[in-house]
Design a protein around this motif. Structure first.
Motif, PDB file in Angstrom:
ATOM      1  N   HIS A 189       0.798  -1.221  -0.154  1.00 14.71           N
ATOM      2  CA  HIS A 189      -0.142   0.100   0.018  1.00 14.71           C
ATOM      3  C   HIS A 189       0.795   1.388  -0.058  1.00 14.71           C
ATOM      4  CE1 HIS A 189      -2.744   2.959   1.469  1.00 14.71           C
ATOM      5  NE2 HIS A 189      -3.842   2.222   0.836  1.00 14.71           N
ATOM      6  N   ALA A 247       2.297   1.719  -3.446  1.00 14.41           N
ATOM      7  CA  ALA A 247       1.614   1.929  -4.308  1.00 14.41           C
ATOM      8  C   ALA A 247       1.344   3.329  -4.495  1.00 14.41           C
ATOM      9  CB  ALA A 247       0.377   1.163  -4.356  1.00 14.41           C
ATOM     10  N   LEU A 248       1.035   3.958  -3.217  1.00 10.66           N
ATOM     11  CA  LEU A 248       0.874   5.433  -3.010  1.00 10.66           C
ATOM     12  C   LEU A 248       2.036   6.514  -3.487  1.00 10.66           C
ATOM     13  CD1 LEU A 248      -1.091   7.569  -2.212  1.00 10.66           C
ATOM     14  CD2 LEU A 248      -0.131   7.333   0.352  1.00 10.66           C
ATOM     15  N   ASN A 301      -2.217  11.586  -0.598  1.00 13.98           N
ATOM     16  CA  ASN A 301      -3.763  11.397  -1.282  1.00 13.98           C
ATOM     17  C   ASN A 301      -4.220  12.532  -1.791  1.00 13.98           C
ATOM     18  OD1 ASN A 301      -5.239   8.696  -0.858  1.00 13.98           O
ATOM     19  ND2 ASN A 301      -3.912   8.743   0.882  1.00 13.98           N
ATOM     20  N   PHE A 335      -6.898   7.886  -5.247  1.00 14.32           N
ATOM     21  CA  PHE A 335      -6.113   6.944  -5.040  1.00 14.32           C
ATOM     22  C   PHE A 335      -6.979   5.661  -4.501  1.00 14.32           C
ATOM     23  CE2 PHE A 335      -3.375   3.972  -2.020  1.00 14.32           C
ATOM     24  CZ  PHE A 335      -2.497   3.702  -3.205  1.00 14.32           C
ATOM     25  N   ASN A 372      -7.372  -2.901  -6.817  1.00 15.61           N
ATOM     26  CA  ASN A 372      -6.792  -3.260  -5.480  1.00 15.61           C
ATOM     27  C   ASN A 372      -5.412  -4.027  -5.603  1.00 15.61           C
ATOM     28  OD1 ASN A 372      -8.774  -2.142  -4.105  1.00 15.61           O
ATOM     29  ND2 ASN A 372     -10.192  -3.885  -4.352  1.00 15.61           N
ATOM     30  N   LYS A 414      -2.576  -2.042  -4.721  1.00 12.50           N
ATOM     31  CA  LYS A 414      -2.504  -1.324  -3.476  1.00 12.50           C
ATOM     32  C   LYS A 414      -2.090  -2.432  -2.409  1.00 12.50           C
ATOM     33  CE  LYS A 414      -6.445   0.454  -3.847  1.00 12.50           C
ATOM     34  NZ  LYS A 414      -7.899   0.949  -3.908  1.00 12.50           N
ATOM     35  N   ARG A 415      -2.693  -3.816  -2.570  1.00 14.43           N
ATOM     36  CA  ARG A 415      -2.541  -4.879  -1.724  1.00 14.43           C
ATOM     37  C   ARG A 415      -1.790  -5.839  -2.113  1.00 14.43           C
ATOM     38  NH1 ARG A 415      -9.275  -4.697  -0.633  1.00 14.43           N
ATOM     39  NH2 ARG A 415      -9.377  -2.233  -0.674  1.00 14.43           N
TER      40      ARG A 415
END
Length: 257
Positions: free
Chosen positions: A147, A150-151, A182, A192, A197, A200-201
């Motif tokens: 996560h 990815a951000l 964000n 975001f 998914n 991010k995961r």
């Protein structure tokens, strides 16, 4: 000197540093791509910050590792890394760490290279985890890392695509809070929360019983059977729900389901 005597003498040097994982300890292997930044930018020409083709290369490599002779109950991949959770009772190679590291790194490197069409190399390290909770914490840690990465990646590449050079882009997101990152994305047209998914995961792979139809030539009839197949999950839960997911997976495997 007789060969048997020479063989015994020299093998001491080969095996003197052997370490084995103790019984009733969970084994998790973590593999990382070596110099994959160069590989993805120069050899693969993958899209940034995420590319479905690269995701699928990593997923297929993980799937291969779950099918190459080790009893893996859960595979997880994010970015250029793979984590494998083995059945707690696995006794392959006498649980020798050097064998797990060398064989898994070799299998991953070979499979990825064949799929990619160029050389891709992985290293491997072994984590020895004493109980269910530390296994859950391990995969929660890797999920949170996915996560965070990815951000950061979306922020960095959004700035780069707007013409900001790499040093300035890195500087602009350095030490920013999650909320600020964000907001940076949102003010530039990207929510975001709406990104896929799997970015991010990460991606989870685990065994599921699925009904399949076969043909019985003896009776000339169709037959249905339940087979264990690898399920690829691109929509993993997060935070406490992910912890519960890993806990349930371990419990069901330990109960022989």
């Amino acid at each position: 000197m007789k060969f048997d005597d020479l063989d015994s003498q020299m093998r001491v040097y080969e095996t003197s540093a052997d370490f084995c994982v103790l019984p009733n300890m969970y084994i998790v292997a973590r593999l990382d791509g070596r110099n994959f930044t160069t590989l993805t930018k120069e050899k693969g020409k993958f899209d940034a910050p995420f590319d479905i083709k690269f995701r699928d290369l990593m997923t297929e490599t993980t799937k291969h590792l779950m099918n190459c002779g080790f009893k893996v109950i859960y595979g997880y991949t994010e970015s250029d890394e793979i984590s494998l959770l083995f059945d707690i009772g696995i006794d392959l190679f006498g649980r020798k760490i050097r064998k797990y590291n060398s064989v898994l790194a070799g299998e991953a490197s070979a499979k990825f290279s064949l799929l990619f069409g160029d050389i891709g190399v992985f290293d491997c390290r072994i984590c020895q985890l004493p109980n269910n909770n530390t296994v859950i914490d391990y995969f929660r840690w890797r999920s949170e890392d996915a996560h965070r990465n990815a951000l950061n990646a979306h922020c960095y590449w959004m700035l780069r695509k707007k013409g900001v050079d790499k040093n300035e882009a890195a500087k602009q997101i350095e030490n920013k809070s999650v909320a600020d990152k964000n907001e940076l994305l949102f003010t530039n047209g990207l929510n975001f929360n709406d990104t896929p998914n799997w970015q991010k995961r990460g991606v989870g792979l685990y065994w599921k019983k699925e009904e399949s139809t076969g043909f019985n030539p003896k009776d000339n009839t169709e037959e249905k059977a339940n087979r264990n197949n690898i399920y690829i999950d691109y929509d993993l839960p997060m935070r406490d729900e992910y912890s519960a997911f890993i806990s349930k997976l371990i419990t069901e495997i330990n109960q022989g389901k």
